[in-house]
Scaffold this active site. Structure first.
Site, PDB file in Angstrom:
ATOM      1  N   GLU A  46      24.270  91.760  49.261  1.00 20.50           N
ATOM      2  CA  GLU A  46      24.095  91.221  50.629  1.00 20.50           C
ATOM      3  C   GLU A  46      25.441  90.859  51.264  1.00 20.50           C
ATOM      4  O   GLU A  46      25.664  89.729  51.713  1.00 20.50           O
ATOM      5  CB  GLU A  46      23.158  90.007  50.612  1.00 20.50           C
ATOM      6  CG  GLU A  46      21.762  90.375  50.173  1.00 20.50           C
ATOM      7  CD  GLU A  46      20.725  89.287  50.354  1.00 20.50           C
ATOM      8  OE1 GLU A  46      19.550  89.602  50.549  1.00 20.50           O
ATOM      9  OE2 GLU A  46      21.086  88.107  50.305  1.00 20.50           O
ATOM     10  N   GLU A  64      15.261  94.690  47.091  1.00 16.76           N
ATOM     11  CA  GLU A  64      14.634  93.363  47.043  1.00 16.76           C
ATOM     12  C   GLU A  64      13.559  93.319  48.109  1.00 16.76           C
ATOM     13  O   GLU A  64      13.810  93.679  49.260  1.00 16.76           O
ATOM     14  CB  GLU A  64      15.627  92.234  47.342  1.00 16.76           C
ATOM     15  CG  GLU A  64      16.611  91.930  46.260  1.00 16.76           C
ATOM     16  CD  GLU A  64      17.512  90.744  46.603  1.00 16.76           C
ATOM     17  OE1 GLU A  64      17.074  89.805  47.301  1.00 16.76           O
ATOM     18  OE2 GLU A  64      18.677  90.774  46.170  1.00 16.76           O
TER      19      GLU A  64
HETATM   20  C1  BGP Z   1      18.351  87.339  48.593  1.00 12.70           C
HETATM   21  C2  BGP Z   1      19.227  87.289  47.372  1.00 12.70           C
HETATM   22  C3  BGP Z   1      18.537  86.994  46.101  1.00 12.70           C
HETATM   23  C4  BGP Z   1      17.261  86.214  46.190  1.00 12.70           C
HETATM   24  C5  BGP Z   1      16.443  86.437  47.434  1.00 12.70           C
HETATM   25  C6  BGP Z   1      15.362  85.429  47.723  1.00 12.70           C
HETATM   26  O1  BGP Z   1      19.051  86.833  49.671  1.00 12.70           O
HETATM   27  O2  BGP Z   1      19.947  88.484  47.192  1.00 12.70           O
HETATM   28  O3  BGP Z   1      19.477  86.548  45.186  1.00 12.70           O
HETATM   29  O4  BGP Z   1      17.278  85.001  45.647  1.00 12.70           O
HETATM   30  O5  BGP Z   1      17.228  86.549  48.587  1.00 12.70           O
HETATM   31  O6  BGP Z   1      15.912  84.290  48.296  1.00 12.70           O
HETATM   32  P1  BGP Z   1      15.622  82.860  47.749  1.00 12.70           P
HETATM   33  O7  BGP Z   1      15.902  82.898  46.303  1.00 12.70           O
HETATM   34  O8  BGP Z   1      16.532  81.952  48.492  1.00 12.70           O
HETATM   35  O9  BGP Z   1      14.200  82.576  48.048  1.00 12.70           O
END
Ligand code: BGP
Length: 486
Positions: free
Chosen positions: A181, A384
Site C-alpha cells: 500500500e 486483500e
Molecule cells: C490494509 C493493510 C493490512 C490490513 C488491512 C485491514 O490496509 O495492508 O495490513 O491490516 O488493511 O486493515 P485493518 O487491519 O486496519 O482492519
C-alpha cells in the site's frame, strides 16, 4: 451466478493473505530486530494506537509481539491453507528478521532459514508464495538513525535486503510485491508505519491535522525514494531470475462524487489522482503524472530528484498491479474539515458499512478493476479484500461467519463481471487467510480470517486454530474455480 462454466481463467490464483508483523509474533527471537510495528501499542475504534520510542511491556501491550503466533504454527497454518485449496499464499518477509537493524553487514541466518522452511512447505502443498518485501515493517533502527525512507541511504539498504531474499529464494518464490500500500505514503499514517515518524500526538491517525508544509514535503520525498527503490528492485529481480514477476501494491481507493455538482465531480477526479494515480503512474508508466508539478506547487512540495532518477523510474516499471480493496468513499468539494467526514472523504449514504464504518461496495470493485485496467492494461491481482467483524465461537466449537461469506460472494460476482468486461484479473487473496492483528487499530477482535484463532486483544488465549464456516465455503469456490458460490 450459477453458470456451468467458469469465467475465472484456468490457473486463477485463489488464496489468502497475511502480513508478517500482524501474524508472526516471535518479534525478538532467533536474532530478529525490532520493526516499527513492534513499537506500536494496541488500540481500538475509539482509542488510536500509540508508537512508543521505548518498548515498555510493563505499561503497554504490543500486539505484533504475539501476532497469531504463526512463527510457531506455520506448518499447521499452511496445511490448513492447502486444505482450503489455496493456489497462492500472500505473506510478507519481515525485513528486521533478515537484517535486524537494517544496516547490518550480513543477514541473520535464522531469519533466512525460517522463510526457506515456510516457502518449501508451501511448495510441498502446491501453494505458490506471493511475497511482499515490506509490509509496514521497516527496522526500527532505520527509523531512529536514518529517519526512515526520507533518507536516500535507505534505498541502498533496501536493495541489499531485496538482493539477499531474491537470491536466497530463487526458484521458490517468483511473484514479488515491493511496498505494501505504497500510496498511504502521501499521508501521516503511511509515514508512521513506513518510517516511524510520529505526528505531534504520538498516535497512529490516518491524517495529521497539525502537519506542516515541511512534513508534507518529507513524506513526498520519502515516497520518491520508495519509487526509486522499487524500480531498481524490478530490474534486479529480472536479472536474478527471468521468471520473477514484480508488482506494485496499492490500497485501492475508489471515490465517487457525492453529488452530480460539477465541483464534486472534479473533486472526485482529484481524489482518484492523488490517492491512486500519483503512485501508480510512477510505478506502471515509469514517470510522474502530468499534473504532478501543479500538485507539488500547490502543496509547497519541492523534491530532490537526482539526475539518474527519471531513467531509473522509466526502466523499472512493474509487471503487474496488485491492490487491496475494502471500501469506497465519496468526494465533496471544500470538505477538508467537515462533520461526518471519514478519514478519506464523505460516507456514501447509499451503502451499508461494517462495524468499523467501512462501506461495503462490491460493485465498486468492478468499477475500480475497469478503471485500473483501462489506464494501465497490466494484469491485476486483488491481494486483500475482506470484512473485519466481531466473532464468537459456539459451544460446539463452530464459528458462523455468514457476513464474510456474503461479503466475499458479492465481491466474486463483481470480479466475474469485470473479467467478462475483459479485465485481465489473475488472482485473489482474501484478507485474511487466518485471524491476525488489525494493522489500523491493533485489535485481535477485528477478525478477518477464514480460520479462527482463540486469542484476545491482550494476547491471552490458546491460539488454537478452528475452521470457520467461510473456510468450507471458500474451499467449494476454489475447487469449482468460482462457479459454486452458493
Ligand atoms: C490494509 C493493510 C493490512 C490490513 C488491512 C485491514 O490496509 O495492508 O495490513 O491490516 O488493511 O486493515 P485493518 O487491519 O486496519 O482492519
Amino acid at each position: 451466478m450459477n453458470k456451468e462454466t467458469t469465467v475465472f481463467p484456468k490457473g486463477f490464483l485463489w488464496g489468502g493473505a497475511t502480513a508478517a508483523t500482524q501474524c508472526e509474533g516471535a518479534w525478538n527471537v532467533d536474532g530478529k530486530g525490532a520493526s516499527v510495528l513492534d513499537h506500536c501499542t494496541n488500540g481500538d475504534k475509539e482509542h488510536p494506537r500509540l508508537v512508543t520510542e521505548v518498548i515498555d511491556t510493563e505499561k503497554y501491550f504490543y500486539p505484533s509481539h504475539e501476532g497469531c503466533k504463526q512463527y510457531e504454527h506455520f506448518e499447521e497454518d499452511i496445511e490448513l491453507f492447502a486444505e482450503a485449496g489455496f493456489k497462492t499464499y500472500r505473506l510478507s518477509i519481515n525485513w528486521s528478521r533478515i537484517f535486524p537493524n537494517g544496516d547490518d553487514e550480513t543477514p541473520n541466518q535464522a531469519g533466512l532459514d525460517y522463510y526457506r522452511r515456510l516457502f518449501e512447505k508451501c511448495r510441498e502443498h502446491g501453494i505458490e508464495p506471493t511475497v511482499t518485501m515490506t509490509h509496514y515493517d521497516i527496522p526500527w533502527h532505520l527509523c531512529v538513525e536514518y529517519g526512515g525512507w526520507a533518507n536516500r541511504k535507505v534505498i541502498d539498504l533496501f536493495l541489499k535486503y531485496a538482493k539477499t531474499i531474491l537470491t536466497e529464494y530463487k526458484g521458490l518464490v517468483t511473484r514479488w510485491l515491493t511496498h505494501n500500500e505504497i500510496n498511504f505514503g502521501t499521508i501521516s499514517y503511511g509515514e508512521i508505519i513506513t518510517s516511524g515518524i510520529l505526528p505531534k500526538s504520538g498516535r497512529i491517525l490516518m491524517q495529521d491535522p497539525d502537519a506542516t508544509t515541511e512534513d508534507v514535503n518529507r513524506r513526498f520525498q520519502a515516497l520518491h525514494h520508495e519509487f526509486i527503490a522499487s524500480a531498481k528492485v524490478v530490474q534486479l529481480a529480472h536479472e536474478i531470475d527471468p521468471e520473477n514477476e514484480v508488482g506494485c501494491m496499492m490500497c485501492g481507493f475508489a471515490f465517487y462524487p457525492l453529488t452530480c455538482k460539477p465541483e464534486d465531480v472534479a473533486e472526485a477526479q482529484r481524489d482518484m489522482e492523488i490517492w491512486n494515480y500519483y503512485c501508480m503512474d510512477v510505478m506502471c508508466k515509469g514517470k510522474y503524472p502530468y499534473w504532478a508539478k501543479r500538485y507539488w506547487k500547490e502543496h509547497g512540495i519541492s523534491l530532490e530528484i537526482a539526475e539518474e532518477d527519471l531513467s531509473i523510474l522509466a526502466n523499472g516499471m512493474v509487471d503487474f498491479i496488485s491492490f487491496s480493496y475494502y471500501r469506497t468513499d465519496c468526494s465533496k468539494a471544500n470538505t477538508q474539515v467537515v462533520e461526518g467526514r471519514t478519514d478519506f472523504g464523505m460516507p456514501n449514504p447509499m451503502l451499508e458499512a461494517t462495524e468499523w464504518g467501512w462501506t461495503i461496495d462490491p460493485q465498486g470493485l468492478r468499477w475500480l478493476l475497469n478503471e485500473y485496467y483501462a489506464r494501465y492494461e497490466k494484469p491485476l491481482m486483488i491481494v486483500e479484500n475482506g470484512i473485519g467483524a466481531y466473532e464468537t465461537q459456539e459451544a460446539d466449537g463452530s464459528i458462523h461467519d455468514q457476513a464474510r461469506i456474503d461479503y466475499m460472494r458479492e465481491h466474486f460476482k463483481a470480479m466475474a463481471q469485470a473479467i467478462e468486461d475483459g479485465v485481465e484479473l489473475i488472482g485473489y487473496t482474501c484478507w485474511s487467510a487466518i485471524d491476525i492483528v488489525s494493522a489500523g487499530t491493533g485489535e485481535f477482535k477485528k477478525r478477518y480470517g477464514l480460520i479462527y484463532v482463540e486469542a484476545d486483544d491482550l494476547g491471552n488465549g490458546s491460539y488454537k486454530r478452528t475452521k470457520k464456516d467461510s473456510f468450507y465455503w471458500y474451499q467449494k469456490v476454489i475447487s469449482s474455480n468460482g462457479v459454486d458460490l452458493a
